[in-house]
Design a protein around this motif. Structure first.
Motif: not given
Length: 356
Positions: A98-115
């Motif tokens: 049904a789906y593929t799962q990945h770790t991710v990251s993005y920028l929240s202001g100057t901070m890296k946030v994972s998900g």
């Protein structure tokens, strides 16, 4: 809906995956907190979210500029600019039919946030949901923890899900002052997650994005709705904390984390004497700003977040004419058990109506 940041053209389903896997993770610095609120008035209203003023007319009395908001407050978050970006897929964590799962990251202001992201099988674009988990000690928290069954259920229902770890959790940048800032940085991380999805070249339907939160994450969702009305199309919360931050402080922080409570009270003052500050960190104060339909699920046997909290939240939303659907589950505890599937069926039906 607010206007999303400009987004480039989309690639094919194979192309977008190949392109995003090539991008490296970005890093950044940690957050800061504000100074003690010196206003002891019990009668002042919420701080204005606007500090602009014009000069007086000739002969008129001088204009007193609006008081700037305390840096640790929802009005301060209302004045911030958000530009969530650099959403990057990491390693494949799991794969189902049904789906593929990945770790991710993005920028929240100057901070890296994972998900953690679940991308449904197929071409897309898919409606997307940003998930906000409940409290788990960051020292023991693992990537994507807290709402795994919701991630799976919603992805199988055709929703692309982005589960936010928050700053200071999992692979995110450290946030040593998060508690002293009353975790308001988590609200920024959820807002920026939505914007990062919109700027990403993956299979996201930019016009169909919602928020889903559980427990503490429900409070994060309340904050996001008040800070950025129009950001998303709908929101759902399960067993949420109180929309009055004083309730949460008195239930957990003061009795269970005395050292943290002392630092908070030293910096901001007691709720009974510094009411302006505590009102301005409580989303209930600003429910009149909310524009999105909301669904709340709560069990009658919840011994963590009492059901009366949600009853008061619903009454406060309704006092402003907001659209709230409230489901009460007899006998259900905080984590939900036998009626969890029913709550998810109701959630998907609600999202199909509102994310259209």
């Amino acid at each position: 809906m607010s206007v999303a940041p400009a987004q480039g053209s989309r690639t094919t389903s194979a192309g977008w995956l190949a392109s995003v896997l090539c991008a490296g993770l970005l890093t950044a610095c940690s957050d800061t907190s504000g100074s003690k609120d010196s206003d002891d008035s019990a009668d002042d209203g919420p701080t204005s979210s606007s500090s602009t003023s014009t000069g007086p007319e000739p002969g008129a009395a001088p204009t007193i500029p609006a008081r700037p908001p305390h840096p640790v407050s929802l009005p301060a978050l209302m004045q911030k600019s958000y530009d969530g970006r650099a959403l990057t897929l990491g390693a494949e964590a799991a794969s189902t039919s049904a789906y593929t799962q990945h770790t991710v990251s993005y920028l929240s202001g100057t901070m890296k946030v994972s998900g953690l992201m679940n991308v449904p099988t197929g071409k897309g674009p898919f409606p997307a949901l940003v998930l906000a988990h409940g409290y788990i000690d960051p020292a023991y928290y693992d990537n994507g923890q807290g709402m795994r069954r919701e991630q799976d259920y919603l992805a199988r229902a055709g929703y692309l899900t982005l589960h936010v770890d928050y700053r200071g959790h999992a692979f995110s940048d450290p946030a040593p002052r998060a508690e002293e800032s009353l975790r308001l940085g988590y609200t920024e991380d959820v807002i920026n997650a939505v914007l990062a999805l919109r700027r990403w070249r993956g299979p996201v339907d930019d016009d169909r994005i919602g928020l889903v939160g559980r427990s503490m994450g429900g409070g994060v969702i309340y904050n996001a709705l008040t800070v950025q009305p129009g950001l998303v199309d709908a929101a759902v919360v399960f067993a949420p904390v109180s929309s009055d931050t004083v309730d949460n402080f008195e239930r957990w922080t003061r009795p269970e984390r005395g050292d943290v409570a002392t630092r908070i009270l030293t910096r901001y003052g007691e709720p009974r004497t510094h009411r302006r500050f505590w009102r301005n960190v409580s989303p209930r104060t600003f429910f009149g700003r909310v524009t999105e339909p909301l669904m709340i699920h709560h069990g009658t046997s919840d011994d963590s977040c009492p059901l009366p909290w949600s009853r008061r939240t619903v009454r406060a939303f309704q006092a402003h004419g907001e659209r709230v659907t409230f489901h009460v589950y007899p006998g259900e505890e905080h984590a939900f058990g036998p009626q969890w599937t029913l709550s998810m069926e109701r959630t998907v039906n609600f999202l199909r109506r509102t994310l259209s």
